[in-house]
Enzyme design. Sequence first.
Site, PDB file in Angstrom:
ATOM      1  N   LYS A   1       0.813  -1.220   0.000  1.00 61.60           N
ATOM      2  CA  LYS A   1       0.000   0.000   0.000  1.00 61.60           C
ATOM      3  C   LYS A   1       0.847   1.270   0.000  1.00 61.60           C
ATOM      4  O   LYS A   1       2.031   1.261   0.313  1.00 61.60           O
ATOM      5  CB  LYS A   1      -1.004  -0.040   1.142  1.00 61.60           C
ATOM      6  CG  LYS A   1      -2.089  -1.084   0.874  1.00 61.60           C
ATOM      7  CD  LYS A   1      -3.256  -1.009   1.811  1.00 61.60           C
ATOM      8  CE  LYS A   1      -4.347  -1.984   1.354  1.00 61.60           C
ATOM      9  NZ  LYS A   1      -5.458  -2.053   2.309  1.00 61.60           N
TER      10      LYS A   1
ATOM     11  N   ARG B   1      -3.703 -10.045   5.122  1.00 61.87           N
ATOM     12  CA  ARG B   1      -4.140 -10.139   3.733  1.00 61.87           C
ATOM     13  C   ARG B   1      -2.992  -9.645   2.853  1.00 61.87           C
ATOM     14  O   ARG B   1      -2.592  -8.485   2.945  1.00 61.87           O
ATOM     15  CB  ARG B   1      -5.395  -9.294   3.546  1.00 61.87           C
ATOM     16  CG  ARG B   1      -6.043  -9.329   2.184  1.00 61.87           C
ATOM     17  CD  ARG B   1      -7.319  -8.496   2.204  1.00 61.87           C
ATOM     18  NE  ARG B   1      -7.929  -8.426   0.881  1.00 61.87           N
ATOM     19  CZ  ARG B   1      -7.614  -7.525  -0.038  1.00 61.87           C
ATOM     20  NH1 ARG B   1      -6.685  -6.608   0.229  1.00 61.87           N
ATOM     21  NH2 ARG B   1      -8.214  -7.519  -1.212  1.00 61.87           N
TER      22      ARG B   1
END
Length: 277
Positions: free
Chosen positions: A218, A252
Amino acid sequence: MRSAEIAGRRFDWGQRTFVMGIINVSPDSFSGDGIDQNPDAAVSQGLLMVRDGADMLDVGGQSTRPGHYPIGAAEEIGRTERVVHGLAKDSRVPVSIDTYKLEVAEAAIDAGATILNDVWALRRSPEIANLAVRRGCAVVLMHNQDGTDYAGDLMDEIKQVLATARDHALAAGLAPENVWLDPGIGFGKTADQNWEVMRRLPELRELGHPVLIGTSRKSFIGKLLDLPVTDRLEGTAATVAASVMLGADVVRVHDVRVMKQVVTVADRIARVVDRRG
């Protein structure tokens, strides 16, 4: 916390951290790994993740990156249905659908999904909770919001949103062990706010449910290291290790083989820390 039984697999919360592999089937995935119009390739990718140690798989057909192009439920179903079916048939691990649309969740369950990963925590489709109860699915409730302004304390507001969604899910009849909470790293948060959520992750455990977190590749990692999305493996590994140490139950990730090793080592350290009090 009680164990969960999902798709014939037992998840003993608190015994170890579980790895969820990410399967993006949208052409505009932020991570650059979207597999558009090629369900066979997506299924193959998922099966490789299971061989690399994934405990569950998460299929998403709608990009959620800033500036993404919104699509309708029919198109999202068209992207995900065959992939979910193939993975549910061949992977032998639970398959999750990453969506906030009731119609997409229904189609995914029909195709074999057993986890509903609601990226808007029931606020856009509250009926997802009732659907999960009827069909025997677990639910992930992820914090999300439009914009990055918070009137009060960041973590208090996240917990309030998730507690409200959790209460709705429990009232619908979901078992507590099948309601997982995700603080929503990268969603409605600045880079600095994401780091604060990471640091304060143990506070989310106060709500008494399994915690899932997704930091993989991210932008808050990229901004810190000044690296593109294709070069964030080491930064992701650091956040995954920290997440395990801070109490995450599920991480995740995109790079399952590497992150499985990170999780195994971090879990071992976390158990030593726990025994020492």
